[in-house]
Design a protein around this motif. Structure first.
Motif, PDB file in Angstrom:
ATOM      1  N   GLN A 234      -4.433  -1.737   0.559  1.00 27.58           N
ATOM      2  CA  GLN A 234      -4.028  -0.579   1.152  1.00 27.58           C
ATOM      3  C   GLN A 234      -5.340   0.599   0.821  1.00 27.58           C
ATOM      4  OE1 GLN A 234      -0.221   0.007  -0.829  1.00 27.58           O
ATOM      5  NE2 GLN A 234       0.893  -0.948   0.678  1.00 27.58           N
ATOM      6  N   VAL A 235      -5.570   0.856  -0.434  1.00 31.08           N
ATOM      7  CA  VAL A 235      -6.531   1.867  -0.776  1.00 31.08           C
ATOM      8  C   VAL A 235      -7.805   1.637  -0.119  1.00 31.08           C
ATOM      9  CG1 VAL A 235      -5.629   2.470  -3.049  1.00 31.08           C
ATOM     10  CG2 VAL A 235      -7.335   0.901  -3.026  1.00 31.08           C
ATOM     11  N   PHE A 236      -8.076   0.312   0.054  1.00 33.73           N
ATOM     12  CA  PHE A 236      -9.650   0.094   0.803  1.00 33.73           C
ATOM     13  C   PHE A 236      -9.473   0.340   2.297  1.00 33.73           C
ATOM     14  CE2 PHE A 236     -12.842  -2.465   2.632  1.00 33.73           C
ATOM     15  CZ  PHE A 236     -13.835  -2.421   1.722  1.00 33.73           C
ATOM     16  N   MET A 237      -8.112  -0.196   2.859  1.00 37.18           N
ATOM     17  CA  MET A 237      -7.712   0.153   4.315  1.00 37.18           C
ATOM     18  C   MET A 237      -7.931   1.747   4.717  1.00 37.18           C
ATOM     19  SD  MET A 237      -7.605  -2.637   6.340  1.00 37.18           S
ATOM     20  CE  MET A 237      -6.381  -2.104   7.438  1.00 37.18           C
ATOM     21  N   ALA A 238      -7.488   2.275   3.588  1.00 39.89           N
ATOM     22  CA  ALA A 238      -7.237   3.853   3.642  1.00 39.89           C
ATOM     23  C   ALA A 238      -8.481   4.306   3.814  1.00 39.89           C
ATOM     24  CB  ALA A 238      -6.410   4.335   2.791  1.00 39.89           C
ATOM     25  N   GLY A 239      -9.696   3.659   2.597  1.00 43.15           N
ATOM     26  CA  GLY A 239     -10.803   4.301   2.560  1.00 43.15           C
ATOM     27  C   GLY A 239     -11.816   4.011   4.057  1.00 43.15           C
ATOM     28  N   GLY A 461      -8.369  11.293   0.555  1.00 36.56           N
ATOM     29  CA  GLY A 461      -8.997  11.274  -0.670  1.00 36.56           C
ATOM     30  C   GLY A 461      -9.091   9.868  -1.308  1.00 36.56           C
ATOM     31  N   VAL A 462      -9.613   9.534  -2.385  1.00 31.79           N
ATOM     32  CA  VAL A 462      -9.853   8.052  -3.102  1.00 31.79           C
ATOM     33  C   VAL A 462      -8.757   8.213  -4.292  1.00 31.79           C
ATOM     34  CG1 VAL A 462     -11.294   6.684  -4.443  1.00 31.79           C
ATOM     35  CG2 VAL A 462     -12.332   8.117  -2.517  1.00 31.79           C
TER      36      VAL A 462
END
Length: 466
Positions: A234-239, A461-462
Motif C-alpha cells: 500500500q505505501v509503495f502504491m501510494a508513493g 507523504g511517506v
C-alpha cells in the motif's frame, strides 16, 4: 514558455496515444454492466514468468528478479480493488490479502490467490480434451477464464461490481518503478530477509527495479506476516501514485516514454477501457484524495481442510466494510445489507443420492430465518450452487453464506422471483458446523489487530512501516 508547454503537452498526448495502441487487452469484463456512479478497478500482481504477450522471460532476468522456482501455477500475489467516484471525490484502494480463505465460484473454498490458477488450469484441460492444439489459443482462452473467475470471486466477496481489470507481472513491476525514477519508502527498523532478498536499513529510501520487488514481496520476519506485506504494498502504491501523478513524471518526455514502454510490455487490461479518459480523471487526484485500506480479518492463522494455513475472513463483515468505504457521500447505510431473510424463499434439490438431505438442508436454513420452500431430488452433481432470478444476487449470497460449505451463486432466469434454488452437490458436507466449530476453537498464535481499524495509508507523504 507557451511553446514549451505546448510541446510537452503534445508529447504527453502522443505518448498516451502510443500507449493505448500498444496495450495488451483481454475480454474479461461484461460491457453491459450498469453504471453506479463510480469505477471499481481490480488491480492484480501476477507471479508470472511471461510478459504481457505470453513470451517466456529469460532465465537470467528471472534470476535478477529473484523470482524463485516456478511451480507451474500463476498465483495472484497482490489483489487491490480501487474505487474511484465519477465526481472526482476521494478514491479508496482496498487490499485483499493473498491467503484470504474464500469461496471461489465453481471450485469451493480456497485461498483467494489460487482463483486465477485453478480456473486457468481447468479451462486448459477442457480445451485440450476438446481437441484444441493451438498453444497460443489455449493460453489466451485459459488466461481469460482465470481472470473471469478471479473477478467473480472478488465481486462475490466484496459485493461490488468490477468495471475494469488490470494485471502486471514481475518484469513490469520492476521496469515501471525504474521508468519513473524510483519510489520513496520508509522502514521503522533494519531488515535482512534471505527469502525475498530484502536488505534495507532503518529510515527512508528511494527504491526501484529489483529492490522494489524485494520490498513489496517480503513477508518472512515481519511482525504481522502477510498483513505487513500488504501494508508495504500500500505505501509503495501510494508513493508510485504520487510520483506518476506529479508534473515531474508527466512533463518529462524521457520518463513518460520509459513508463509507456514498460506498461506495454507487462500490463494486461480489459477490452474497451477508455484509458485516456481515465488518465484525465486521475489527474485531479491529489495525495490526500487517495487512501489505502485492508479488509478486516478474523484469524491470521486459520487451519484449512486442504490448503494449509490461511487467513480466515467473514464475507458479511467484508461486504459491510467495503460498502461503508464506497458509499456515496451523504448516503445512509441500512442496518442490514440485502433483503430480510424471511423474505427469501428457499427451494432445495438434492443431487447427491443421499436420502433426506434436501429436507435436512432446508430445515437448517429455515432455522436461520429463511422461508422454507419445496424439496426434491435432481440429477447427480459435484458442486453445490445457489441459483437466483434477476435482482436476487444478494439474497442468493446470503443463502450461500448460511450454507457454510463453499457454495457458489449463479443467475437462472427460470427461478421464481423471491425464491432461490439450492442444488446440493457431492461437495456438500452434512456437518458444516465442523468448520464453524474449528474456527471458533482455533486461537491464533499471533492475533493481529484487524487492518481495517488502522489509520489508512494515503498518497500524501511517506509513511514508515514494518
Amino acid at each position: 514558455m507557451s511553446l514549451l508547454v505546448m510541446s510537452l503537452t503534445g508529447y504527453a498526448w502522443a505518448a498516451m496515444q502510443g500507449l493505448v495502441n500498444g496495450l495488451t487487452t483481454t475480454d474479461v469484463i461484461d460491457a453491459n454492466q450498469p453504471a453506479d456512479g463510480a469505477r471499481d478497478i481490480l488491480l492484480v500482481g501476477m507471479d508470472s514468468r511471461t510478459d504481457a504477450q505470453g513470451n517466456p522471460l529469460p532465465e537470467d532476468l528471472l534470476a535478477q528478479l529473484r523470482a524463485g522456482v516456478a511451480d507451474g501455477e500463476e498465483n495472484t500475489d497482490t489483489l487491490i480493488m480501487v474505487h474511484i467516484p465519477n465526481d472526482g471525490s476521494k478514491a479508496v484502494a482496498i487490499s485483499l490479502p493473498r491467503d484470504s480463505y474464500v469461496t471461489i465460484p465453481g471450485f469451493g473454498k480456497h485461498k483467494i490467490n489460487s482463483a486465477y490458477a485453478r480456473a486457468k488450469a481447468a479451462e486448459r484441460k477442457k480445451l485440450q480434451d476438446e481437441g484444441e492444439t493451438d498453444a497460443k489459443s489455449i493460453e489466451v482462452q485459459s488466461n481469460q477464464a482465470g481472470a473471469k473467475t478471479l473477478i467473480k470471486t472478488v465481486e462475490q466477496l466484496t459485493g461490488s461490481t468490477i468495471d475494469n481489470y488490470a494485471s502486471v507481472n514481475l518484469l513490469g513491476f520492476s521496469e515501471i518503478t525504474q521508468a519513473i525514477g524510483g519510489v520513496d519508502v520508509c522502514l521503522k527498523e533494519n531488515v535482512n530477509d534471505p527469502y525475498s532478498g530484502a536488505k534495507f536499513t532503518k529510515g527512508q529510501h528511494t527504491i526501484s527495479g529489483v529492490e522494489a520487488l524485494e520490498f513489496v514481496r517480503q513477508r518472512h520476519g515481519l511482525p504481522r506476516g502477510d498483513l505487513d506485506r500488504v501494508v508495504r504494498q500500500q505505501v509503495f502504491m501510494a508513493g508510485m501514485a504520487r510520483k506518476v501523478l506529479s508534473a515531474g513524471t508527466l512533463a518529462d518526455p524521457g520518463k513518460l516514454n520509459g513508463l509507456t514502454e514498460a506498461i506495454k510490455k507487462s500490463v494486461v487490461l480489459n477490452q474497451g477501457w477508455d484509458i485516456i479518459g481515465f488518465a484525465q480523471q486521475m489527474k485531479g487526484l491529489t495525495g490526500g484524495q487517495l487512501e489505502f485500506r485492508t479488509i478486516p480479518v478474523v484469524n491470521m492463522d486459520y487451519s484449512t481442510p486442504e490448503d494449509g494455513q490461511a487467513i480466515q475472513v467473514d464475507p458479511d463483515e467484508i461486504r459491510e466494510f467495503v460498502q461503508g468505504l464506497t458509499a456515496p457521500a451523504g448516503s445512509t447505510q441500512p442496518a442490514e445489507t440485502g433483503a430480510a431473510k424471511s423474505a427469501i424463499t428457499v427451494d432445495v434439490r438434492n443431487g447427491t443420492g443421499r436420502a433426506g438431505l434436501a429436507s435436512t438442508v432446508l430445515q437448517s436454513l429455515t432455522g436461520k430465518g429463511f422461508t422454507g420452500g419445496q424439496t426434491s431430488n435432481t440429477t447427480s452433481r459435484k458442486s453445490t450452487v445457489v441459483r437466483y432470478p434477476a435482482g436476487g444476487q444478494e439474497a442468493a449470497q446470503q443463502v450461500a453464506d448460511a450454507l457454510g460449505s463453499g457454495a457458489t451463486i449463479e443467475p437462472d432466469p427460470t427461478v421464481t422471483s423471491g425464491h432461490v434454488v439450492v442444488l446440493i452437490g457431492s461437495d456438500y458436507s452434512t456437518t458444516p458446523s465442523r468448520v464453524v466449530q474449528q474456527a471458533a476453537a482455533a486461537q491464533p498464535t499471533t492475533q493481529a489487530p484487524a487492518p481495517g481499524s488502522d489509520e489508512p495509508i494515503t498518497a500524501d507523504g511517506v509513511t514508515c512501516v514494518n
